[in-house]
Design an enzyme around this catalytic site. Structure first.
Site, PDB file in Angstrom:
ATOM      1  CB  SER A   1      -0.955  -0.046   1.189  1.00 21.04           C
ATOM      2  OG  SER A   1      -2.060   0.767   0.921  1.00 21.04           O
TER       3      SER A   1
ATOM      4  CE  LYS B   1      -0.073   5.256  -1.863  1.00 19.11           C
ATOM      5  NZ  LYS B   1      -1.165   4.732  -2.625  1.00 19.11           N
TER       6      LYS B   1
ATOM      7  CD1 TRP C   1      -7.985   3.228  -1.636  1.00 19.96           C
ATOM      8  CD2 TRP C   1      -9.693   4.289  -2.614  1.00 19.96           C
ATOM      9  NE1 TRP C   1      -7.935   4.538  -1.249  1.00 19.96           N
ATOM     10  CE2 TRP C   1      -8.961   5.214  -1.834  1.00 19.96           C
ATOM     11  CE3 TRP C   1     -10.810   4.741  -3.323  1.00 19.96           C
ATOM     12  CZ2 TRP C   1      -9.322   6.563  -1.736  1.00 19.96           C
ATOM     13  CZ3 TRP C   1     -11.162   6.087  -3.223  1.00 19.96           C
ATOM     14  CH2 TRP C   1     -10.426   6.975  -2.449  1.00 19.96           C
TER      15      TRP C   1
ATOM     16  CG  HIS D   1      -5.684  -2.441   0.795  1.00 23.89           C
ATOM     17  ND1 HIS D   1      -4.967  -2.082  -0.309  1.00 23.89           N
ATOM     18  CD2 HIS D   1      -5.186  -1.720   1.830  1.00 23.89           C
ATOM     19  CE1 HIS D   1      -4.075  -1.167   0.039  1.00 23.89           C
ATOM     20  NE2 HIS D   1      -4.179  -0.930   1.331  1.00 23.89           N
TER      21      HIS D   1
END
Ligand code: GTR
Length: 385
Positions: free
Chosen positions: A224, A228, A315, A366
């Site tokens: 998550s 990144k 998302w 997620h």
């Protein structure tokens, strides 16, 4: 994530492919002045630098150029872990500038009797700090240390907030403020994602200083917001030969121009401490971005990138994450490495490994799960025979 679930019900976000705007991705093999990049030399000596600078100024910010020293202290050690297979150390990195110092903790595990030097995976943990004791006694929900050790890896992890607090009001207590000697950040200065990636590089400094660790086989991984971070960390630090992005989504593996799920304007509003201030301006006008996230993979090329998505984690835009991997292919090709070019996504839980790139989409929500890790290690085996 509660925020993400709530946002999904908000009609201002796109969850239907039919509502994805049409867009043209920037061409990684075209210089800003329009001239084509047709050789590895032009890439290495011009275009890559240009792209790196664009990502620094417009997306993640510039790291400071201030000279610093780093040293490491062992806080505690156990050499008998996992039936004697590994030594675990609770560590502290101490960064010094002009007599001032900043400390952050991390936890390292090193195989005891490797026949050859061990590859190493550094995990950026956005959820919690670990310790040798918690890992040895209870395990860690997102870091399968025993499995890594049994498969011959060294591994280390640190908690994001210990390097730079993950809160919009946390600046004063983090590494960025320390580097700036308390002064506020410039608009194009590094923000938390880049600061965490920098932390990953310091943990790598320690790991590769250990005689048991093979510095030519180092990976960085994160889930998550830390996914990144892992991608950007590898763009900034070429010692990472694999970057693992798990469900990183917007500002990570997903193409910003798709505007599917989380958007630039949502992420820069909710997390103003993550990106270069300049990134804010591209909310609602992603077409003006001089880059898109496929070019983040291009910055890592010809080194390896692995992207993992989860089918319910809309998302993070699984489709946009996969499309970004494919859109980086011309750069891998120019640099003489095979990579994923197939436009169709692979079936659920059927990883695709092609050359320097890998991708899977797991069933479920997620999360960074044992199955994600299993595919990560299978991919590493294709890279580091
Ligand atoms: C969400 C955020 C995502 C992702 C996620 C996480 O709230 O919108 O970009 O980073 O948090 O880190 O779990």
């Amino acid at each position: 994530e509660q925020v993400a679930k709530d946002s999904k019900r908000n009609p201002q976000f796109i969850y239907d492919e039919a509502n994805v705007p049409s867009f043209v991705l920037p061409d990684p093999l075209k210089m800003t002045d329009g001239s084509p990049v047709t050789s590895a030399q032009q890439w290495n000596k011009g275009r890559r630098d240009e792209l790196l600078e664009l990502f620094r100024s417009e997306v993640y910010g510039h790291r400071p150029e201030t000279e610093f020293a780093v040293r490491f202290e062992i806080l505690s050690e156990r050499d008998d872990l996992f039936a004697g297979l590994a030594t675990g150390r609770d560590m502290q990195a101490i960064i010094t500038i002009d007599g001032r110092s900043f400390k952050f903790p991390f936890t390292a595990f090193i195989p005891n009797s490797a026949k050859r030097k061990a590859p190493v995976i550094v995990l950026i943990n956005n959820r919690h700090a670990s310790s040798v004791q918690t890992v040895a006694d209870q395990g860690d929900p997102i870091w399968p240390v025993q499995k890594l050790i049994e498969q011959g890896y060294a591994t280390a992890a640190f908690h994001t907030s210990d390097v730079d607090p993950d809160s919009k009001d946390g600046y004063a207590n983090g590494i960025r403020s320390f580097f700036a000697n308390g002064q506020p950040p410039q608009n194009d200065a590094w923000r938390s994602l880049s600061a965490w990636g920098w932390g990953g590089s310091r943990v790598l400094d320690y790991m590769v200083s250990q005689p048991e660790v093979d510095s030519s086989r180092a990976a960085i991984a994160g889930h998550s917001r830390a996914g990144k971070t892992a991608l950007w960390a590898a763009a900034e630090d070429p010692r990472f030969s694999i970057a693992y992005s798990n469900d990183s989504g917007c500002g990570g593996a997903a193409l910003s121009r798709r505007r599917f799920g989380e958007t630039v304007s949502r992420i820069t509003t909710a997390f103003p401490h993550w990106f270069s201030k300049n990134f804010d301006a591209y909310g609602e006008q992603e077409d003006k971005l001089p880059v898109d996230q496929h070019e983040l993979f291009a910055l890592i090329a010809p080194r390896a990138v692995y992207v993992a998505s989860a089918d319910l984690d809309l998302w993070a835009d699984p489709k946009g994450e996969y499309a970004a991997v494919v859109a980086a292919a011309p750069v891998y090709q120019l640099l003489g490495e095979p990579s994923i070019t197939e436009s169709q996504m692979p079936a659920l839980e059927t990883p695709r490994y092609v050359g320097k790139t890998g991708y899977h989409v797991r069933r479920g929500a997620h999360a960074l799960s044992p199955l994600d890790w299993q595919f990560f290690l299978d991919f590493a085996a294709t890279q580091w025979r």
